[in-house]
Scaffold this active site. Structure first.
Site, PDB file in Angstrom:
ATOM      1  N   ASP A  98     102.184  23.054  73.827  1.00 15.38           N
ATOM      2  CA  ASP A  98     102.022  23.086  72.372  1.00 15.38           C
ATOM      3  C   ASP A  98     102.418  21.786  71.678  1.00 15.38           C
ATOM      4  OD1 ASP A  98     104.707  23.222  72.715  1.00 15.38           O
ATOM      5  OD2 ASP A  98     105.000  25.150  71.720  1.00 15.38           O
ATOM      6  N   TYR A 111     112.638  28.155  74.811  1.00 16.32           N
ATOM      7  CA  TYR A 111     112.797  27.830  76.237  1.00 16.32           C
ATOM      8  C   TYR A 111     114.201  28.274  76.596  1.00 16.32           C
ATOM      9  CZ  TYR A 111     108.668  24.803  76.345  1.00 16.32           C
ATOM     10  OH  TYR A 111     107.392  24.313  76.318  1.00 16.32           O
ATOM     11  N   PRO A 169     108.372  21.531  81.353  1.00 16.10           N
ATOM     12  CA  PRO A 169     107.579  21.369  80.126  1.00 16.10           C
ATOM     13  C   PRO A 169     108.387  21.037  78.876  1.00 16.10           C
ATOM     14  CG  PRO A 169     107.764  23.692  80.672  1.00 16.10           C
ATOM     15  CD  PRO A 169     108.526  22.945  81.712  1.00 16.10           C
ATOM     16  N   ARG A 203     106.924  26.819  65.515  1.00 19.01           N
ATOM     17  CA  ARG A 203     105.487  26.666  65.748  1.00 19.01           C
ATOM     18  C   ARG A 203     104.688  27.063  64.514  1.00 19.01           C
ATOM     19  NH1 ARG A 203     103.929  28.135  71.082  1.00 19.01           N
ATOM     20  NH2 ARG A 203     101.916  28.324  70.058  1.00 19.01           N
TER      21      ARG A 203
HETATM   22  P1  FAD Z   1      95.607  22.713  83.471  1.00 21.71           P
HETATM   23  O1  FAD Z   1      95.913  22.914  82.055  1.00 21.71           O
HETATM   24  O2  FAD Z   1      96.339  23.505  84.482  1.00 21.71           O
HETATM   25  O3  FAD Z   1      94.060  22.958  83.635  1.00 21.71           O
HETATM   26  C1  FAD Z   1      93.455  23.087  84.899  1.00 21.71           C
HETATM   27  C2  FAD Z   1      92.130  23.797  84.721  1.00 21.71           C
HETATM   28  O4  FAD Z   1      91.476  23.777  85.975  1.00 21.71           O
HETATM   29  C3  FAD Z   1      92.279  25.245  84.309  1.00 21.71           C
HETATM   30  O5  FAD Z   1      91.375  25.535  83.271  1.00 21.71           O
HETATM   31  C4  FAD Z   1      91.946  26.012  85.577  1.00 21.71           C
HETATM   32  O6  FAD Z   1      91.316  27.264  85.320  1.00 21.71           O
HETATM   33  C5  FAD Z   1      90.997  25.069  86.256  1.00 21.71           C
HETATM   34  N1  FAD Z   1      90.995  25.206  87.730  1.00 21.71           N
HETATM   35  C6  FAD Z   1      92.046  25.368  88.533  1.00 21.71           C
HETATM   36  N2  FAD Z   1      91.637  25.424  89.813  1.00 21.71           N
HETATM   37  C7  FAD Z   1      90.296  25.297  89.788  1.00 21.71           C
HETATM   38  C8  FAD Z   1      89.307  25.288  90.794  1.00 21.71           C
HETATM   39  N3  FAD Z   1      89.606  25.439  92.087  1.00 21.71           N
HETATM   40  N4  FAD Z   1      88.031  25.137  90.406  1.00 21.71           N
HETATM   41  C9  FAD Z   1      87.690  25.002  89.104  1.00 21.71           C
HETATM   42  N5  FAD Z   1      88.587  25.027  88.119  1.00 21.71           N
HETATM   43  C10 FAD Z   1      89.883  25.152  88.454  1.00 21.71           C
HETATM   44  N6  FAD Z   1     102.678  20.016  78.044  1.00 21.71           N
HETATM   45  C11 FAD Z   1     102.821  19.300  76.903  1.00 21.71           C
HETATM   46  O7  FAD Z   1     102.301  18.184  76.807  1.00 21.71           O
HETATM   47  N7  FAD Z   1     103.505  19.772  75.874  1.00 21.71           N
HETATM   48  C12 FAD Z   1     104.109  20.959  75.919  1.00 21.71           C
HETATM   49  O8  FAD Z   1     104.747  21.341  74.945  1.00 21.71           O
HETATM   50  C13 FAD Z   1     104.005  21.727  77.091  1.00 21.71           C
HETATM   51  N8  FAD Z   1     104.550  22.941  77.163  1.00 21.71           N
HETATM   52  C14 FAD Z   1     104.328  23.716  78.259  1.00 21.71           C
HETATM   53  C15 FAD Z   1     104.872  24.955  78.297  1.00 21.71           C
HETATM   54  C16 FAD Z   1     104.675  25.756  79.381  1.00 21.71           C
HETATM   55  C17 FAD Z   1     105.348  27.066  79.371  1.00 21.71           C
HETATM   56  C18 FAD Z   1     103.878  25.333  80.466  1.00 21.71           C
HETATM   57  C19 FAD Z   1     103.612  26.230  81.639  1.00 21.71           C
HETATM   58  C20 FAD Z   1     103.319  24.087  80.442  1.00 21.71           C
HETATM   59  C21 FAD Z   1     103.551  23.254  79.344  1.00 21.71           C
HETATM   60  N9  FAD Z   1     103.049  21.979  79.284  1.00 21.71           N
HETATM   61  C22 FAD Z   1     103.233  21.218  78.166  1.00 21.71           C
HETATM   62  C23 FAD Z   1     102.304  21.458  80.400  1.00 21.71           C
HETATM   63  C24 FAD Z   1     100.816  21.569  80.193  1.00 21.71           C
HETATM   64  O9  FAD Z   1     100.414  22.892  79.967  1.00 21.71           O
HETATM   65  C25 FAD Z   1     100.101  21.026  81.385  1.00 21.71           C
HETATM   66  O10 FAD Z   1     100.713  19.829  81.788  1.00 21.71           O
HETATM   67  C26 FAD Z   1      98.669  20.784  81.049  1.00 21.71           C
HETATM   68  O11 FAD Z   1      98.008  21.972  80.795  1.00 21.71           O
HETATM   69  C27 FAD Z   1      97.990  20.066  82.190  1.00 21.71           C
HETATM   70  O12 FAD Z   1      96.664  19.938  81.913  1.00 21.71           O
HETATM   71  P2  FAD Z   1      95.608  19.847  83.082  1.00 21.71           P
HETATM   72  O13 FAD Z   1      94.294  19.798  82.417  1.00 21.71           O
HETATM   73  O14 FAD Z   1      95.996  18.761  84.001  1.00 21.71           O
HETATM   74  O15 FAD Z   1      95.782  21.189  83.923  1.00 21.71           O
END
Ligand code: FAD
Length: 678
Positions: free
Chosen positions: A57, A287, A364, A279
């Protein structure tokens, strides 16, 4: 297999989380740069829907600057909750928590944006709308599609994919019968084993198959990345997990705690720590350290024991003597703190890349994951897109690994320190060596704020960044322990002299923003607003005092070379395209606006003429007082001499690549020859 559909694309993005959506959006924006055929881009995700609640977020300054360069920062800015102050709460001598300090959430004056909070689902929505708009509907997230094999060939990467059923593509939910029917994010938590999620669907062989032949593949498929595993064990994440387990709840709180609408870091005497994140829509994210849950012998905590009730009970204890309750919970999850990073972010062929959580994971709380993940793919995709279009040399692709892995390493180190300070018990007094010193914690928070903003990123020397220093290795693996190709060489002394021409524009860092006025219409602009993420490089001519005759001659001499058919500007422009379609020249001068004329005081190349649309009135700016928005004092803030000016080359992602005098045209020519196919 005969009968299997086979298609070709330029770029295949696997995963439509923040990293994947940023990749798709920035590729959609490259349409401004001409090419013989439009880029064919596909983005697939195994899930049937985007995120609707929970997860990340926090949006940091740099991410908002990038959103602005893509055209949607205003949507996030309006909808989000703005984070203004952080309050520190610590136990007093009798062990009761009390407010001990306040600091600004974002360092004052760092950016035109400050940290805001809005849930990931809305951010994904903005991306989807932006991709639709800029790709004209050509790029759409294809959901319910699972990749099953990846083969890197000479020309293309062959990715076999399978279409999933609705049921297979829906994320599993743990129903706990808790107070409100909230969704949980446990399916994406690191408390779930690597193979848990996919085990039901990968072994079934029904569903339509397709083979996608891609020139480039970008794996943005999250912490349990399939793409990373497909590349081999040498890409596996390395690092460690701690014993610290935290829960997360998004609730509408009912409480007498006075700082519930402030960002708070709360250390209780014995019950653990809590972070409050106010928020949008009355929600507050908590957290919560779960001191009662510990990992078993396998190093992992039993996730079946973790319920919203257990998490909230821990929050109530930490906040005592204040009371807190809720009727509405929007989302909850739990995670185990750990820091892990992949040794390599790109395959040696430079045809497959990994971005975001696929290559780095951490806790996070510092709000970094989504931001750094988006910034990874923002760094990568203009490079991939311009190479695919035949505009840039493939060698620039080396800089993805060299630039972003360094950032991820810094992030891991930062998170390691920060999360231990957060999860540790507060020191009782200076003799309590095992406890965390609250002065140290505040210091880490203050320093961390600069890092967390994303604005301290400083890329090393490479084909794209002309500075002295060690270009670094391409990776930790032995077969990649070579230096970057085509690095521009410059001695420390020569570099210091060039950097002194614009001290406020450090080479390798993003261009900061100050207000300047449009010469033709006097409208104030934040200069960064003129640096759109449309794939174009920019040459920024600080023309100095154009009313001084000697300076005017210097500007003319520079522009003569710029306009020459053998110069990089004309050479980079494809036949029949506009002269600003690959490199845009922007000017900021320091004379008085009212004493200078656009058409007569500035050479034509600085405001090019088009037979159908006339002179370009949007390229020359002045560092002068505005009627309504004050004085940006851009020359002073950029550290540029008001008389003599200088020249700055800016990459398509707003990072400074080169600085020189107006007489250094040949060096600028060399800079672009090292990057562009001229
Ligand atoms: P993801 O968001 O994990 O996206 C991966 C995508 O790939 C998903 O849509 C998934 O469905 C898809 N996928 C997975 N495997 C496959 C496959 N085999 N084939 C096709 N598609 C696939 N970050 C911040 O910057 N600020 C915050 O405040 C923050 N708070 C957080 C709070 C929590 C509780 C959590 C759990 C995380 C938080 N994060 C925060 C971290 C953040 O959510 C992630 O770092 C971010 O989502 C990473 O983005 P991404 O696109 O790399 O991966």
């Amino acid at each position: 297999q005969s009968g299997t559909l086979e298609t070709n694309v330029d770029v295949l993005i696997i995963g439509a989380g923040p990293a994947g959506l940023m990749a798709a959006a920035s590729l959609a924006h490259l349409t401004a740069v001409p090419s013989s055929s439009p880029l064919a881009v596909r983005i697939i995700d195994k899930r049937s829907t985007k995120i609707f609640s929970g997860q990340a977020d926090g949006l940091q300054c740099r991410s908002l600057e990038i959103f602005d360069s893509l055209g949607f920062a205003d949507r996030a800015w309006k909808e989000a909750n703005h984070m203004i102050e952080i309050c520190m709460w610590n136990p007093d001598a009798s062990g009761v928590i009390q407010r001990s300090d306040r600091i600004p959430d974002t360092i004052v004056g760092l950016s035109r944006f400050q940290q805001i909070v809005l849930h990931q689902g809305r951010i994904e929505r903005f991306f989807l709308d932006n991709i639709q708009k800029y790709s004209g509907g050509a790029i759409k997230v294809e959901r319910g599609i699972l990749p099953t094999s990846l083969e890197i060939g000479e020309e293309r990467v062959k990715v076999r994919v399978r279409r999933l059923t609705e049921e297979q593509a829906a994320p599993p939910q743990v129903r706990t019968g808790s107070k409100s029917e909230s969704t949980d994010g446990l399916f994406r938590s690191n408390l779930v084993g690597d193979d848990y999620e996919d085990q039901n669907i990968t072994h079934q062989s029904d569903g339509e198959e397709e083979v996608i032949n891609a020139r480039f593949v970008i794996g943005c498929d999250g912490a349990r990345s399939w793409t990373r595993r497909a590349l081999g064990p040498e890409f596996e994440l390395q690092g460690e997990a701690t014993d610290f387990i935290w829960g997360v709840m998004d609730i509408i709180p009912i409480t007498d705690f006075p700082d519930i609408r402030m960002r708070c870091a709360i250390h209780s005497a014995n019950d653990g720590s809590l972070m409050v994140i106010p928020r949008e829509n009355r929600l507050v994210r908590l957290y919560i350290q779960l001191k009662e849950v510990t990992p078993d012998a396998s190093g992992r905590a039993d996730r079946s024991k973790i319920t919203p009730e257990l998490i909230f009970g821990a929050a109530q204890k930490i906040l005592k003597p204040y009371k807190i309750d809720y009727e509405y919970c929007d989302w909850w999850t739990a995670y185990q703190i750990g820091q892990r990073i992949s040794p390599s972010f790109s395959h040696p062929s430079n045809k497959v890349f990994l971005a975001g959580d696929a290559v780095h994971t951490h806790s996070p709380k510092a709000g970094q994951g989504m931001n750094v993940s988006m910034q990874d793919s923002f760094n990568l995709t203009w490079k991939v897109g311009l190479v695919a279009k035949g505009i840039c040399h493939p060698r620039i692709l080396d800089t993805y690994q060299s630039e972003r892995r360094r950032v991820a390493q810094d992030l891991i180190e930062f998170d390691h320190k920060f999360s231990r300070l957060f999860s540790g018990r507060p020191a009782k007094d200076v003799m309590d060596a095992e406890g965390v010193s609250m002065a140290e914690f505040k210091e880490a928070f203050l320093k961390g704020n600069l890092f967390a903003s994303g604005l301290s990123v400083d890329y090393g020397p490479s084909s794209l960044v002309v500075k002295s220093g060690d270009p670094g290795e391409l990776g930790d693996r032995s077969d990649r322990s070579r230096k970057l190709e085509g690095v521009h060489k410059i001695t420390d002394e020569a570099f210091r002299a060039k950097q002194a021409l614009a001290k406020g524009l450090p080479v390798g860092m993003r261009v900061n923003s100050f207000k300047v006025l449009n010469q033709a219409c006097a409208r104030p602009w934040h200069f960064q607003e003129r640096l759109k993420a449309d794939g174009r490089f920019r040459v920024v001519l600080f023309a100095g005092n154009i009313l001084d005759q000697t300076q005017k001659q210097r500007v003319k001499a520079f522009c003569d070379k710029l306009s020459s058919p053998s110069g990089f500007l004309r050479q980079a422009t494809p036949e029949g395209a506009k002269v600003d379609s690959v490199i845009e020249v922007l000017t900021i001068h320091s004379a008085k606006r009212t004493e200078t004329e656009l058409l007569t005081d500035f050479p034509d190349i600085l405001h090019p003429f088009d037979p159908r649309t006339g002179w370009d009135y949007n390229k020359v700016f002045v560092d002068d007082e505005s009627y309504h928005e004050g004085f940006g004092d851009a020359y002073h803030n950029y550290g540029v001499d008001k008389e003599r000016g200088c020249v700055v080359a800016v990459r398509p992602d707003q990072y400074v690549g080169w600085i020189g005098e107006l007489e250094d045209f040949d060096q600028l020519q060399e800079y672009f020859e090292g990057i562009l196919v001229l």
